[in-house]
Design an enzyme around this catalytic site. Structure first.
Site, PDB file in Angstrom:
ATOM      1  N   PRO A  10      67.048  37.535  49.797  1.00 33.88           N
ATOM      2  CA  PRO A  10      66.284  36.391  49.316  1.00 33.88           C
ATOM      3  C   PRO A  10      67.004  35.059  49.473  1.00 33.88           C
ATOM      4  CG  PRO A  10      67.083  37.711  47.477  1.00 33.88           C
ATOM      5  CD  PRO A  10      67.377  38.481  48.715  1.00 33.88           C
ATOM      6  N   ASN A  11      66.217  34.088  49.839  1.00 33.40           N
ATOM      7  CA  ASN A  11      66.610  32.679  49.969  1.00 33.40           C
ATOM      8  C   ASN A  11      67.483  32.376  51.181  1.00 33.40           C
ATOM      9  OD1 ASN A  11      65.235  31.830  47.550  1.00 33.40           O
ATOM     10  ND2 ASN A  11      66.845  32.920  46.439  1.00 33.40           N
ATOM     11  N   ARG A  18      69.484  24.736  51.781  1.00 36.44           N
ATOM     12  CA  ARG A  18      69.696  25.184  50.397  1.00 36.44           C
ATOM     13  C   ARG A  18      71.173  25.058  50.028  1.00 36.44           C
ATOM     14  NH1 ARG A  18      70.658  31.029  48.427  1.00 36.44           N
ATOM     15  NH2 ARG A  18      70.633  30.727  46.176  1.00 36.44           N
ATOM     16  N   TYR A  23      76.605  26.890  50.707  1.00 36.06           N
ATOM     17  CA  TYR A  23      76.257  27.787  51.808  1.00 36.06           C
ATOM     18  C   TYR A  23      76.412  27.155  53.190  1.00 36.06           C
ATOM     19  CZ  TYR A  23      74.361  30.383  47.909  1.00 36.06           C
ATOM     20  OH  TYR A  23      74.220  31.059  46.717  1.00 36.06           O
ATOM     21  N   ASN A  74      73.609  41.186  53.713  1.00 38.13           N
ATOM     22  CA  ASN A  74      73.785  40.055  52.819  1.00 38.13           C
ATOM     23  C   ASN A  74      72.568  40.101  51.904  1.00 38.13           C
ATOM     24  OD1 ASN A  74      73.924  37.665  51.448  1.00 38.13           O
ATOM     25  ND2 ASN A  74      74.515  36.440  53.232  1.00 38.13           N
ATOM     26  N   ALA A  77      71.123  37.379  45.977  1.00 39.63           N
ATOM     27  CA  ALA A  77      71.160  37.642  44.536  1.00 39.63           C
ATOM     28  C   ALA A  77      70.850  39.087  44.181  1.00 39.63           C
ATOM     29  CB  ALA A  77      70.187  36.702  43.818  1.00 39.63           C
ATOM     30  N   HIS A  80      73.604  41.559  42.809  1.00 36.51           N
ATOM     31  CA  HIS A  80      74.031  41.619  41.425  1.00 36.51           C
ATOM     32  C   HIS A  80      73.005  42.285  40.512  1.00 36.51           C
ATOM     33  CE1 HIS A  80      76.617  38.741  43.321  1.00 36.51           C
ATOM     34  NE2 HIS A  80      75.590  37.942  43.529  1.00 36.51           N
ATOM     35  N   ASP A  87      70.774  52.452  45.800  1.00 31.53           N
ATOM     36  CA  ASP A  87      70.282  53.813  46.014  1.00 31.53           C
ATOM     37  C   ASP A  87      69.789  54.022  47.442  1.00 31.53           C
ATOM     38  OD1 ASP A  87      70.887  54.519  43.413  1.00 31.53           O
ATOM     39  OD2 ASP A  87      68.818  54.409  42.687  1.00 31.53           O
ATOM     40  N   GLU A  98      78.991  44.991  53.015  1.00 30.95           N
ATOM     41  CA  GLU A  98      78.431  43.937  52.165  1.00 30.95           C
ATOM     42  C   GLU A  98      78.991  42.602  52.648  1.00 30.95           C
ATOM     43  OE1 GLU A  98      78.631  42.452  47.503  1.00 30.95           O
ATOM     44  OE2 GLU A  98      79.311  44.473  48.020  1.00 30.95           O
ATOM     45  N   HIS A 100      78.767  38.167  52.198  1.00 34.95           N
ATOM     46  CA  HIS A 100      78.331  36.957  51.488  1.00 34.95           C
ATOM     47  C   HIS A 100      78.933  35.744  52.174  1.00 34.95           C
ATOM     48  CE1 HIS A 100      76.729  39.311  48.216  1.00 34.95           C
ATOM     49  NE2 HIS A 100      77.835  40.019  48.246  1.00 34.95           N
ATOM     50  N   LEU A 101      78.160  34.681  52.266  1.00 37.38           N
ATOM     51  CA  LEU A 101      78.653  33.430  52.843  1.00 37.38           C
ATOM     52  C   LEU A 101      79.719  32.792  51.966  1.00 37.38           C
ATOM     53  CD1 LEU A 101      75.164  32.109  53.889  1.00 37.38           C
ATOM     54  CD2 LEU A 101      77.009  32.664  55.472  1.00 37.38           C
ATOM     55  N   SER A 102      79.461  32.777  50.662  1.00 38.91           N
ATOM     56  CA  SER A 102      80.402  32.162  49.725  1.00 38.91           C
ATOM     57  C   SER A 102      81.318  33.243  49.147  1.00 38.91           C
ATOM     58  CB  SER A 102      79.646  31.465  48.589  1.00 38.91           C
ATOM     59  OG  SER A 102      78.977  32.426  47.784  1.00 38.91           O
ATOM     60  N   ARG A 107      82.896  32.264  41.979  1.00 38.35           N
ATOM     61  CA  ARG A 107      81.707  31.593  41.440  1.00 38.35           C
ATOM     62  C   ARG A 107      81.409  32.091  40.026  1.00 38.35           C
ATOM     63  NH1 ARG A 107      77.056  31.566  45.642  1.00 38.35           N
ATOM     64  NH2 ARG A 107      76.260  30.094  44.102  1.00 38.35           N
TER      65      ARG A 107
END
Length: 147
Positions: A10-11, A18, A23, A74, A77, A80, A87, A98, A100-102, A107
């Site tokens: 998402p996003n 954004r 990001y 990626n 959200a 988390h 699953d 896994e 993540h950009l940040s 954070r």
């Protein structure tokens, strides 16, 4: 030919506009171009997808079984909060990285917990768009040394 599925949650369709201070300004289309260039250089097939919907991401993970050799996820959200994504990854038994950009560990505290990490073979975070080629290279190396 080795095949890798790159999944974006998402996003991430809003990359480039954004929260550029978090990001960056690279768009998702530019990230896809980076991924395709890396895959071409390494001689691997690549599928690149994005969805804001948890169920669509789960369907893509399920559909990867027997088609793709590895997944780079990626999950945004959903990382988390989604036991369902965790699953799905565990169910298909496809090596998953896994991404993540940040740096999620630098954070907010709620971002420090990852359901995806529990079933991933590794984690790359904090390198911005450069993390995607790193993840592809890491996956190819992992697949080449695994029986």
């Amino acid at each position: 030919m080795t095949s890798i599925l790159i999944l974006n949650g998402p996003n991430l369709n809003l990359l480039g506009s954004r929260q550029p201070e978090v990001y960056g300004v690279t768009t998702l289309a530019e990230v896809e171009s980076l991924c395709r260039a890396t895959a071409g250089e390494l001689g691997v097939a690549l599928e690149f997808e994005q969805s804001n919907h948890e169920g669509v991401l789960i369907d893509l993970i399920h559909g990867a079984k027997g088609v793709h050799d590895g997944i780079v996820l990626n999950a945004g959200a959903y990382t988390h909060s989604s036991i369902a994504l965790m699953d799905a990854i565990a169910s298909v038994e496809i090596p998953t990285i896994e991404l993540h950009l940040s740096n999620v560990h630098a954070r907010e505290p709620f971002r420090h917990r990852s359901y995806i990490s529990k079933v991933a073979i590794g984690l790359i975070c904090g390198f911005g768009p450069a993390g995607y080629p790193l993840a592809i290279r890491a996956m190819v190396e992992k697949l080449e040394v695994s029986p």
